[in-house]
Motif scaffolding. Structure first.
Motif, mmCIF file in Angstrom:
data_model
loop_
_atom_site.group_PDB
_atom_site.id
_atom_site.type_symbol
_atom_site.label_atom_id
_atom_site.label_comp_id
_atom_site.label_asym_id
_atom_site.label_seq_id
_atom_site.Cartn_x
_atom_site.Cartn_y
_atom_site.Cartn_z
ATOM 1 N N ALA A 107 33.311 39.758 31.451
ATOM 2 C CA ALA A 107 32.702 40.469 30.327
ATOM 3 C C ALA A 107 33.005 41.960 30.355
ATOM 4 O O ALA A 107 32.909 42.628 29.323
ATOM 5 C CB ALA A 107 31.190 40.246 30.331
ATOM 6 N N GLN A 108 33.379 42.511 31.514
ATOM 7 C CA GLN A 108 33.723 43.926 31.607
ATOM 8 C C GLN A 108 35.216 44.181 31.408
ATOM 9 O O GLN A 108 35.678 45.310 31.509
ATOM 10 C CB GLN A 108 33.301 44.490 32.977
ATOM 11 C CG GLN A 108 31.803 44.690 33.124
ATOM 12 C CD GLN A 108 31.044 43.385 33.247
ATOM 13 O OE1 GLN A 108 31.469 42.494 33.980
ATOM 14 N NE2 GLN A 108 29.950 43.262 32.541
ATOM 15 N N GLY A 109 35.995 43.106 31.162
ATOM 16 C CA GLY A 109 37.421 43.268 30.941
ATOM 17 C C GLY A 109 38.257 43.196 32.203
ATOM 18 O O GLY A 109 39.477 43.379 32.152
ATOM 19 N N ALA A 110 37.648 42.937 33.355
ATOM 20 C CA ALA A 110 38.397 42.832 34.605
ATOM 21 C C ALA A 110 39.091 41.476 34.692
ATOM 22 O O ALA A 110 38.542 40.453 34.286
ATOM 23 C CB ALA A 110 37.460 43.008 35.803
ATOM 24 N N GLU A 111 40.327 41.474 35.225
ATOM 25 C CA GLU A 111 41.115 40.252 35.348
ATOM 26 C C GLU A 111 40.947 39.657 36.747
ATOM 27 O O GLU A 111 40.982 40.371 37.746
ATOM 28 C CB GLU A 111 42.586 40.542 35.063
ATOM 29 C CG GLU A 111 42.841 41.020 33.643
ATOM 30 C CD GLU A 111 44.312 41.214 33.357
ATOM 31 O OE1 GLU A 111 45.129 40.942 34.258
ATOM 32 O OE2 GLU A 111 44.654 41.636 32.243
ATOM 33 N N TRP A 112 40.784 38.340 36.784
ATOM 34 C CA TRP A 112 40.566 37.625 38.045
ATOM 35 C C TRP A 112 41.518 36.438 38.156
ATOM 36 O O TRP A 112 41.748 35.732 37.171
ATOM 37 C CB TRP A 112 39.129 37.104 38.120
ATOM 38 C CG TRP A 112 38.076 38.157 38.067
ATOM 39 C CD1 TRP A 112 37.563 38.753 36.954
ATOM 40 C CD2 TRP A 112 37.387 38.746 39.184
ATOM 41 N NE1 TRP A 112 36.603 39.676 37.294
ATOM 42 C CE2 TRP A 112 36.473 39.695 38.652
ATOM 43 C CE3 TRP A 112 37.444 38.559 40.557
ATOM 44 C CZ2 TRP A 112 35.635 40.447 39.467
ATOM 45 C CZ3 TRP A 112 36.598 39.320 41.365
ATOM 46 C CH2 TRP A 112 35.719 40.242 40.819
ATOM 47 N N SER A 113 42.070 36.239 39.347
ATOM 48 C CA SER A 113 42.771 34.999 39.671
ATOM 49 C C SER A 113 41.743 34.008 40.207
ATOM 50 O O SER A 113 40.765 34.404 40.845
ATOM 51 C CB SER A 113 43.858 35.253 40.720
ATOM 52 O OG SER A 113 44.811 36.183 40.230
ATOM 53 N N VAL A 114 41.966 32.721 39.954
ATOM 54 C CA VAL A 114 40.946 31.711 40.241
ATOM 55 C C VAL A 114 41.472 30.673 41.219
ATOM 56 O O VAL A 114 42.599 30.174 41.080
ATOM 57 C CB VAL A 114 40.497 31.022 38.931
ATOM 58 C CG1 VAL A 114 39.528 29.884 39.238
ATOM 59 C CG2 VAL A 114 39.848 32.030 37.997
ATOM 60 N N ASP A 115 40.662 30.355 42.222
ATOM 61 C CA ASP A 115 40.890 29.216 43.114
ATOM 62 C C ASP A 115 39.863 28.156 42.736
ATOM 63 O O ASP A 115 38.700 28.225 43.149
ATOM 64 C CB ASP A 115 40.729 29.640 44.575
ATOM 65 C CG ASP A 115 41.087 28.524 45.558
ATOM 66 O OD1 ASP A 115 40.998 27.339 45.172
ATOM 67 O OD2 ASP A 115 41.447 28.843 46.707
ATOM 68 N N ALA A 116 40.288 27.164 41.939
ATOM 69 C CA ALA A 116 39.346 26.179 41.410
ATOM 70 C C ALA A 116 38.770 25.293 42.505
ATOM 71 O O ALA A 116 37.618 24.845 42.405
ATOM 72 C CB ALA A 116 40.042 25.317 40.348
ATOM 73 N N GLN A 117 39.541 25.018 43.548
ATOM 74 C CA GLN A 117 39.065 24.147 44.614
ATOM 75 C C GLN A 117 37.924 24.801 45.394
ATOM 76 O O GLN A 117 36.931 24.150 45.723
ATOM 77 C CB GLN A 117 40.219 23.803 45.567
ATOM 78 C CG GLN A 117 41.349 23.017 44.911
ATOM 79 C CD GLN A 117 40.884 21.651 44.454
ATOM 80 O OE1 GLN A 117 40.042 21.019 45.094
ATOM 81 N NE2 GLN A 117 41.424 21.185 43.331
ATOM 82 N N ARG A 118 38.050 26.083 45.646
ATOM 83 C CA ARG A 118 37.046 26.791 46.450
ATOM 84 C C ARG A 118 35.997 27.494 45.591
ATOM 85 O O ARG A 118 35.075 28.106 46.123
ATOM 86 C CB ARG A 118 37.739 27.818 47.347
ATOM 87 C CG ARG A 118 38.788 27.213 48.268
ATOM 88 C CD ARG A 118 39.495 28.258 49.082
ATOM 89 N NE ARG A 118 38.580 28.954 49.985
ATOM 90 C CZ ARG A 118 38.942 29.921 50.812
ATOM 91 N NH1 ARG A 118 40.204 30.321 50.837
ATOM 92 N NH2 ARG A 118 38.059 30.499 51.598
ATOM 93 N N LEU A 119 36.162 27.413 44.264
ATOM 94 C CA LEU A 119 35.264 28.105 43.342
ATOM 95 C C LEU A 119 35.159 29.579 43.708
ATOM 96 O O LEU A 119 34.077 30.145 43.869
ATOM 97 C CB LEU A 119 33.881 27.458 43.331
ATOM 98 C CG LEU A 119 33.762 26.114 42.607
ATOM 99 C CD1 LEU A 119 32.341 25.588 42.676
ATOM 100 C CD2 LEU A 119 34.202 26.247 41.158
ATOM 101 N N GLU A 120 36.324 30.218 43.828
ATOM 102 C CA GLU A 120 36.407 31.633 44.145
ATOM 103 C C GLU A 120 37.308 32.339 43.140
ATOM 104 O O GLU A 120 38.225 31.742 42.579
ATOM 105 C CB GLU A 120 36.949 31.863 45.557
ATOM 106 C CG GLU A 120 35.970 31.499 46.662
ATOM 107 C CD GLU A 120 36.501 31.829 48.042
ATOM 108 O OE1 GLU A 120 35.734 31.726 49.004
ATOM 109 O OE2 GLU A 120 37.698 32.204 48.151
ATOM 110 N N ALA A 121 37.039 33.618 42.931
ATOM 111 C CA ALA A 121 37.860 34.445 42.047
ATOM 112 C C ALA A 121 38.264 35.704 42.802
ATOM 113 O O ALA A 121 37.483 36.253 43.578
ATOM 114 C CB ALA A 121 37.099 34.809 40.778
#
Length: 752
Positions: free
Chosen positions: A477-491
């Motif tokens: 929501a603040q416009g920051a970009e994140w890469s996602v690890d779907a298996q570990r539920l981490e960004a």
């Protein structure tokens, strides 16, 4: 082109003289005019920057006026070879880039080919550009700063970048501890890019070459598509421009030829000095024989500040965009000369050719409703089609807002196909928006913020996570970009590498789960969740308790009760509406000690006024809460079990309008004699500001909540948490965490 050579002997007359020249251009109906930088020559000797400011300001004011006539192009000519030519060029660049009027355009280029951009394709299809310009005007995703991390105010690239980025970035650099050959990544501050990379070449060509390769690999790793790099160490660093050019270009060549790239597509070497640019040009043409001059204007920073928001295709501004198409619709006329033995032969040939031509032509009407969904990109593609196929496009007088396009069938068909494709894309976007909205109501993907609170991701990110479309990452929501690890539920944050947790909540058909809750099964109305001691939620609850109680906390649980939460929110809205002038519902966190026997009942059904009086009714008949946990932890209220453990609820209470309580008070007194039905909401040990104890009288018809509580106009919210500490305490804490600001307002927030 009309040229003016004006020699002014008084500084005060310069502005007036420029205005007179521009007005004369309008009167003479000329289309373009060229000015030199008037004033800093050997005759008048005015300061260069003052002369530039006067010239560019007059051009800006002229553009704002309504009487520009046919004058559409103003040229500022800067002759190279003078000692101040570079300074002059870059100052004009800055003034016009920042002050150009909306709707206008500033184009910078050399009239000779010496300073034209150089473009070449290197390994992996990456485009490499040499640009003569100021790096602070770049709009690439990543911008590189060259610095020694000590001297930030010396003239040069570092000072220019930090002036734009702001003092926060400079403070971050001053505190940085950067090892030899490392890249330091900072936030961009006010600089219009996604990330700033700071490097120190240490006046060593080998380190410069290695740093350039690392910069390119960093951009690829974090999904950046473009980067702007200055001449590292060629300025204050003191290295020879030719040495720097060779090192940087070798670094680019080695990095792009050793791996394939998915993201990075454009590398811009931005060089502010003519001598440095020419050195890079010479080295580039030797190292990359395919290098070509490019006279296209350099990218300009948008003159209107753009806010980060959800990507949404811009709607077509019909009047403006149609004028763009109409302005390019001048048909290209071809002339045929017919020669024949007789007039009849000529006329016959002309008729046949005209018939054959018309058979290959067609006309189509572009309806207004088909045009309104087009984006600016669609309009630009249509304009190019019209130009390349020599089509004629004009307004349809019989249908306001519509256009008529005519020409050879192939071109008209391509325009029609483009319109249809754009309509299909518009429909797909509308369907996607509806799908995102529908999914947003059912599923909530959340990200754990740095303050320990869960925050909901926007609709687009929510949709991409649910559909596992995460190759390009997500934007919060603040416009920051994140890469996602779907298996570990981490960004992972793309710029800084910061990692955090993700969570997926599935809302019930008739109830949206609070973001801090865990998932609940369909039909499940109550759930107890043990909190991990490492969680921010656990620490916050423990901290509030430990402020006044020295016992060791053994366990904290959050209690999630759907029915009580729903009733609490409804009652909170009612009180807030009724008490708007008094400041709202006055929600507070208060403590309530109880017994093991009463615990299950409170968790499932909330607080019951029928038990009022078990431990005295000093301030009235009702349920009692304390500000400090130590009050509720007294064995009188929180009676120890056989193993010595005690129970306590920490509940969100809506105290509403508060009054001084008394032992015989069964319901709160009226607020005034004139309105006997408008009663206070709670009472306690001190009028208006409860210091120790709050008594909440409760009407039997008001539902209870086992975690946030409120009686009568107060209700306990759904979830609770339980704490067990060294055999003396088992506390139930409300499931909704306060923000740090709220915790500051209500440091202990508990009542008994």
């Amino acid at each position: 082109m009309l040229y003016f050579f004006i020699f002014l002997f008084f500084f005060q007359a310069l502005s007036k003289g420029l205005k007179t020249c521009l007005d004369l251009c309008v009167q003479q109906r000329v289309c373009s005019v060229a000015f030199p930088i008037i004033g800093p020559g050997i005759l008048l000797k005015y300061p260069l920057r003052v002369a530039i400011e006067v010239l560019t300001e007059n051009i800006r004011l002229f553009g704002l006026s309504a009487s520009t006539g046919s004058l559409s192009s103003i040229h500022i000519v800067i002759k190279p070879g003078y000692p101040d030519s570079e300074e002059c060029y870059h100052d004009v660049y800055k003034h016009l880039s920042s002050n150009i009027n909306q709707g206008g355009q500033a184009i910078f280029k050399s009239l000779t080919s010496d300073l034209d951009d150089i473009t070449m394709t290197v390994g992996g299809g990456v485009k490499l550009q040499l640009v003569f310009g100021d790096i602070t005007n770049e709009i690439t995703e990543v911008v590189v700063n060259t610095t020694n991390f000590v001297n930030f105010q010396n003239d040069g690239v570092c000072k220019d970048i930090l002036t734009v980025a702001g003092p926060e970035v400079e403070a971050e650099l001053r505190a940085a501890n950067v090892k030899k050959g490392e890249i330091f990544v900072s936030e961009s501050g006010s600089f219009p890019c996604d990330a700033l990379l700071h490097v120190y070449g240490q006046r060593d060509a080998g380190i410069v070459e290695q740093l350039v390769g690392d910069i390119i690999r960093y951009c690829e790793s974090y999904g950046f598509m473009s980067v702007a790099i200055p001449a590292i160490c060629a300025g204050a660093g003191g290295l020879d421009p030719g040495v720097v050019a060779g090192a940087i270009l070798r670094g680019v060549k080695a990095a792009t030829s050793s791996a394939s790239f998915r993201y990075i597509t454009n590398i811009r070497l931005v060089l502010i000095k003519i001598k440095v640019f020419l050195a890079f040009k010479e080295e580039a043409t030797r190292m990359f024989p395919t290098a070509v001059n490019n006279q296209a204007s350099v990218p300009q920073r948008p003159h209107v500040q753009q806010q980060q928001q959800q990507q949404q295709p811009p709607s077509m501004s019909l009047r403006a965009d149609l004028s763009i198409l109409h302005s390019t619709s001048t048909s290209q006329k071809s002339v045929f000369v017919f020669l024949g033995l007789s007039r009849q032969d000529v006329d016959g040939a002309m008729t046949k050719l005209k018939g054959a031509y018309q058979a290959q032509c067609s006309t189509q009407t572009l309806r207004k409703e088909d045009l309104v969904g087009l984006t600016q990109g669609d309009i630009e593609e249509l304009r190019q089609l019209v130009e390349s196929h020599g089509l004629n496009i004009q307004r349809d007088q019989s249908r306001p807002g519509s256009l008529t396009v005519s020409g050879l069938k192939d071109g008209v068909n391509q325009v029609t196909k483009k319109i249809n494709d754009s309509l299909q894309e518009c429909l797909r976007r509308e369907v996607r928006v509806r799908e995102e909205e529908e999914l947003f109501n059912r599923v909530a993907w959340c990200i754990l913020a740095h303050n320990g609170n869960w925050e909901r991701l926007p609709k687009t990110a929510n949709y991409k996570l649910e559909k596992n479309d995460i190759a390009g990452g997500v934007v919060d929501a603040q416009g920051a970009e994140w890469s996602v690890d779907a298996q570990r539920l981490e960004a992972s944050r793309r710029v800084s590498g910061q990692t955090t947790k993700l969570k997926r909540l599935v809302n019930l058909p008739d109830f949206s789960l609070p973001l801090e809750w865990d998932n609940m099964a369909a039909g499940e109305a109550f759930k107890a969740v043990a909190l991990q001691p490492s969680s921010a939620e656990y620490k916050s609850v423990k901290e509030g308790f430990k402020r006044t109680v020295s016992k060791t906390v053994m366990k904290i649980e959050r209690l999630q009760n759907v029915h009580l939460r729903r009733a609490y929110e409804a009652q909170k809205k009612q009180i807030s509406d009724n008490r708007r002038q008094e400041g709202g519902a006055f929600e507070k966190l208060l403590y309530h000690g109880t017994t093991q026997e009463n615990c299950d009942s409170i968790m499932k059904t909330g607080f019951n006024r029928r038990f009022a009086g078990q431990n005295a009714t000093v301030y009235g008949h009702g349920t009692y809460f304390a500000v400090n946990a130590s009050y509720s932890a007294h064995p009188t209220y929180s009676k120890p079990a056989a193993d010595g453990s005690q129970l306590m609820f920490v509940a969100r209470v809506l105290t509403g309008v508060y009054t001084l309580g008394s032992g015989d008070m069964k319901v709160p007194p009226p607020r005034s004699n004139s309105q006997p039905h408008d009663r206070c909401d709670s009472g306690g040990g001190q009028n208006r500001q409860p210091i120790d104890v709050c008594c909440v009288p409760r009407q039997p018809s008001v539902p209870r909540l086992p975690h946030h509580l409120q009686v009568r106009m107060l209700r306990m919210e759904d979830g609770c948490r339980r704490i067990v500490y060294d055999g003396l305490f088992w506390q139930q804490i409300n499931c909704t965490l306060h923000t740090p600001a709220q915790r500051a307002l209500h440091p202990t927030n508990g009542r008994n």
